[in-house]
Design a protein around this motif. Structure first.
Motif, PDB file in Angstrom:
ATOM      1  N   GLU A   1       0.824  -1.208   0.000  1.00 17.39           N
ATOM      2  CA  GLU A   1       0.000   0.000   0.000  1.00 17.39           C
ATOM      3  C   GLU A   1       0.857   1.256   0.000  1.00 17.39           C
ATOM      4  OE1 GLU A   1      -3.247   2.019   3.023  1.00 17.39           O
ATOM      5  OE2 GLU A   1      -3.357  -0.151   2.654  1.00 17.39           O
TER       6      GLU A   1
ATOM      7  N   PHE B   1      -1.266  -4.926  -1.899  1.00 17.57           N
ATOM      8  CA  PHE B   1      -2.162  -3.873  -2.389  1.00 17.57           C
ATOM      9  C   PHE B   1      -2.502  -4.155  -3.853  1.00 17.57           C
ATOM     10  CE2 PHE B   1      -2.812   0.494  -4.110  1.00 17.57           C
ATOM     11  CZ  PHE B   1      -3.925   0.841  -3.354  1.00 17.57           C
TER      12      PHE B   1
ATOM     13  N   LEU C   1      -6.116   4.070  -3.903  1.00 18.52           N
ATOM     14  CA  LEU C   1      -6.048   4.146  -2.445  1.00 18.52           C
ATOM     15  C   LEU C   1      -7.298   4.828  -1.904  1.00 18.52           C
ATOM     16  CD1 LEU C   1      -4.206   3.514  -0.030  1.00 18.52           C
ATOM     17  CD2 LEU C   1      -3.207   5.788  -0.297  1.00 18.52           C
TER      18      LEU C   1
END
Length: 893
Positions: free
Chosen positions: A58, A161, A168
């Motif tokens: 991420e 991710f 995001l």
């Protein structure tokens, strides 16, 4: 000044720290030229990516390093009361008893945690192979430090991710539905079905993979492919059910369309006292899924990983060896190794992809591109030549340029955020860089290399928009014949500088437009003016005169339309004090080149061209000197959008900027007495008594909506009064250049001392973008100040530089630098030869009290009984050398 955060342990820049884990904002860069890029904190927070649309972990910004629960983790389960995170990312109280150590070098990191209560020690070594394989490696060594056998179950935990940073906060859940997870023998492969983009979805080519192997027992025994299965309903990656409760994954699970996880649970292991076992975790991103197993096989044993680590260390040490210093301060010498690597990091990362640089989306900024080339030219100018030529393809015929340079050669983007805007200083840096290149190489022929001009929807320096232009029309300027127009690099440089001479504001200085070097001065596009950078354009005209004088030709050919800006040659010369006349002539040029150019070229006598450029330069020097030197004893650097002077005593408040003083010094506009006066005033108004650095500006006490956003920031941060290293280093360069050596040294030392005062700076060894009002280093590793620091140290402090291909040695060293011993040195490349220059100062005299008295070359005296400040070695003499390293010894007496 105390450095308690880290200490160097060799002469290669390797450092160690026992307290790095206590500072949550620390991060370390890893990369190769594939490129795959990582950021890594002491507890293994951070991310892994290949570009803005391909993040394995991420994406993180600075605050996420402490707030985000997602991280690389390695769990060890002994019993319900003894569960341990080997990275320290856990809610279990056991981590509070960890003894921590970090060791790091170019470019690798090893963290060691040992816990007597648990009875184990874990060493986790992280690096990206120099082999350009698209992976980050973790080597986890677990050792029994107790006196009894310990049985434990290890689990690597890597949340995947697997998508663009856009997702995001844009369709995070929706894009998880695109995830397709494959369980392999050694781990997980995640291949999303689509690149999600509502303006047009595309088939996704990218796969994300995490593989692991136990050196003793082989592949993972169990795999958790989804985060919700690994964590349980609490969804807490710092307290996952699978690790804390020793839960096995379900035999059958619906793993598709979920947040992906590489939970790799290895077989339970029993370690006797002092016995160790190793685990290899490989995390990668590829557009060729079929290559994953082959990549894994290259690193699937500890021996292979150790070999790759050594290759990685050798690779980066070699990259870093182009310029090395040996002074009386070993900490400085080691610290400089980290400064010297920063331009190479910028070449890979650009100004993006590290936690502080969360505004970046990839690519490189125009100014950054040219200034990074400064250090690359000093190290290896041969490799830079084609890059320099390519960069000019981003210049528009109106003197502006594309602001972002893409990942592939020749790719230029008008603006990162699709905003039509221009920076007034962008025309300065290409000539400054080319001038250095020519001095280092004697390659004047580069000026005759041809390149096209950039063309897009922005016209007349973004004052107009061409609504009919489409990308399909091509991004290169065409002639009326519909052919792409190409011209010399010299013509491109002339366009950038001549346009700006006429592009002036109400006080006849060059318009600020949408900002200059200081991006925060972005609210004065109508009437704002930058006196500071007008000084640099004035210097550019002088530099052009000097370069053109060295050309072995009588005439120079340029675009017909451009000759109208050479007003003293091709028409009746205008009065340069007449602003309206300047505007009229510039508008005539803009209209003649707005959509296409004639393609016709005209030959101009070299002597007449020099005469015109000199006339313009002389006028600018006099105009700034006569109008902007203030009675307060320094220069005014700006006018705001209300046409008001920025600096000086304004309503009883003294206002001063570092930028406003730096460039009049660097350009030579400021005379000797003025430099003495204004530097004393810089000490008085800009130097911080407690921290020792020079603020970018004084505290203006109020916002400046008529100038820019910078003054809306809290004072002492970013562009509002921080200790901005880029400008401070350029100030040091300017002072050294004009012979103010002690003053330049004072500025350079202030930067170094703030960097290594880690009680305040709280950073690893590097040169950050700036220090805030508390002395904390901000925006590490990816800053243009590194190239300027290298340039200043090499060409001004040690005085080693080219002069149209010959080597000039003109040291500007102070007595303080010889305090411990009378010899210091620097190693660098010149004319493709590695040379070590040693300076011997027998009586340790200060600059101004010594001259060069003797010169030895490879052990032989080639000149003695000298009394001169500098020495010249012809290029031919250096090219004839055959030694691997050549030594020049300069005696100062």
């Amino acid at each position: 000044m105390k450095n308690k955060l880290w200490k160097f342990i060799d002469d290669k820049g390797t450092f160690t720290s026992d307290t790095a884990h206590q500072i949550n904002t620390l991060y370390f860069p890893l990369c190769n030229s594939a490129p795959i890029m990582s950021s890594l904190s002491p507890d293994l927070h951070g991310d892994i990516k290949t570009d803005f649309n391909s993040f394995l972990l991420e994406p993180v910004s600075r605050i996420d390093l402490s707030n985000l629960k997602s991280s690389r983790n390695f769990w060890i389960y002994i019993n319900p009361h003894k569960v341990w995170s080997a990275t320290g990312v856990s809610k279990e109280a056991n981590r509070l008893e960890d003894k921590f150590n970090l060791e790091a070098g170019l470019l690798w990191q090893k963290i060691t945690r040992q816990n007597k209560k648990i009875g184990l020690k874990a060493e986790i070594t992280s690096f990206i192979p120099a082999s350009d394989d698209p992976i980050e490696l973790m080597l986890v060594d677990v050792t029994n430090i107790s006196s009894n056998p310990i049985k434990f179950t290890p689990t690597a935990a890597i949340p995947i991710f697997g998508r663009s940073a856009h997702n995001l906060h844009d369709h995070r859940h929706v894009t998880s539905l695109l995830q397709r997870i494959e369980k392999e023998k050694f781990g997980i492969v995640v291949t999303p079905t689509l690149l999600f983009d509502e303006s047009g979805h595309k088939k996704n080519p990218t796969s994300y993979f995490v593989f692991g192997i136990d050196e003793k027992y082989g592949p993972p025994e169990y795999i958790y492919p989804a985060q919700e299965e690994f964590t349980g309903e609490a969804s807490d990656l710092e307290a996952p059910d699978a690790a804390l409760k020793n839960l096995l994954p379900a035999k059958k699970n619906n793993m598709q369309g979920k947040e992906s996880m590489a939970g790799l649970r290895f077989k339970a292991c029993v370690l006797k006292p002092k016995q160790s076992i190793s685990y290899i975790i490989l995390m990668g991103i590829t557009n060729d899924k079929s290559s994953i197993n082959a990549i894994f096989e290259k690193f699937n044993t500890k021996a292979k990983v150790k070999e790759a680590l050594e290759e990685n260390k050798i690779y980066w040490q070699l990259k870093n060896s182009s310029t090395e210093v040996k002074t009386n301060d070993s900490d400085f010498d080691n610290w400089f190794r980290w400064v010297n690597i920063q331009p190479l990091l910028r070449k890979v990362f650009g100004c993006s992809y590290l936690p502080d640089f969360d505004y970046g989306k990839g690519g490189k900024g125009w100014r950054d591109l040219w200034q990074d080339c400064l250090s690359l030219i000093l190290n290896n100018p041969g490799e830079v030549r084609s890059l320099l030529i390519n960069n000019f393809r981003g210049v528009r015929i109106d003197g502006s340029n594309a602001t972002i340079i893409g990942e592939t050669l020749g790719e230029f983007i008008a603006d990162r955020n699709n905003i039509s805007r221009v920076w007034m200083d962008h025309g300065i840096w290409p000539l400054l860089t080319i001038h250095l290149y020519i001095h280092q190489t004697a390659d004047l022929k580069i000026l005759w290399e041809e390149a096209p001009y950039f063309r897009d929807h922005q016209l007349c320096r973004s004052r107009e928009i061409d609504s009919s232009w489409e990308p399909d029309n091509g991004k290169l300027l065409k002639a009326k014949t519909k052919e792409i127009y190409e011209s010399s690099i010299l013509e491109h440089i002339l366009v950038q500088n001549l346009v700006q001479f006429f592009n002036v504001g109400p006080h006849n200085h060059i318009r600020l437009e949408d900002a200059d070097w200081n991006d925060g001065l972005d609210m004065a596009s109508e009437f704002g003016e930058s006196v500071a950078f007008s000084s640099m354009y004035a210097q550019n005209f002088r530099s052009l005169c000097e370069i053109i004088e060295h050309l072995q030709i009588d005439n120079i050919t340029i675009l017909k339309e451009l000759t109208m800006l050479l007003d003293s040659i091709t028409q009746d010369a205008i009065d340069y004090s007449d602003i309206n006349a300047k505007h009229k002539l510039l508008e005539k040029y803009f209209q003649s080149t707005k959509y296409k150019v004639s393609g016709e070229k005209i030959s101009i006598p070299k002597t007449k061209l020099i005469s015109d450029l000199k006339k313009k330069s002389d006028w600018m020097y006099a105009h700034i000197q006569n109008n902007e030197w203030l009675k307060e004893g320094f220069f005014n650097g700006y006018y705001n959008n209300d046409k008001q002077r920025l600096e000086g005593n304004i309503n009883g408040l003294m206002r001063m900027t570092l930028t406003g003083q730096t460039f009049p010094i660097m350009s030579g506009i400021a005379d000797t007495e003025q430099i003495k006066t204004l530097f004393n005033n810089m000490r008085k108004y800009l130097k911080d008594d407690a921290l020792g650095g020079f603020h970018l500006n004084t505290d203006f006490k109020e916002e400046q909506p008529n100038l820019g956003r910078a003054f809306s920031f809290v004072y002492g941060d970013k562009e509002n009064g921080a200790f901005f290293n880029h400008m401070a280093v350029m100030l040091a360069y300017a002072l050294y250049k004009q012979g103010f050596v002690n003053e330049g040294c004072e500025v350079i030392n202030s930067i170094y001392k703030m960097a290594v005062d880690t009680q305040r700076s709280k950073i690893y060894p590097c040169l950050p973008e700036y220090f805030n009002a508390e002395g904390r280093g901000m925006y590490g590793y990816l800053t243009g100040s590194a190239s300027w620091f290298i340039l200043t140290l090499l060409t001004q402090v040690f005085g080693i530089r080219g002069q149209y291909g010959d080597l000039i040695i003109e040291p500007k060293l102070t007595a303080e630098q010889f305090k411990a011993q009378n010899t210091i040195g620097i190693t660098t490349y010149f004319a493709d030869k590695l040379i070590e220059v040693r300076f011997v100062n027998p009586t340790k005299k200060n600059f101004g009290n010594y001259l060069i008295s003797k010169v030895s070359f490879n052990g032989k005296i080639i000149a003695e009984n000298l009394k001169q400040p500098r020495f010249l070695l012809p290029r031919s003499q250096i090219l004839a050398l055959s030694n691997n390293i050549n030594t020049i010894e300069i005696t100062l007496d």
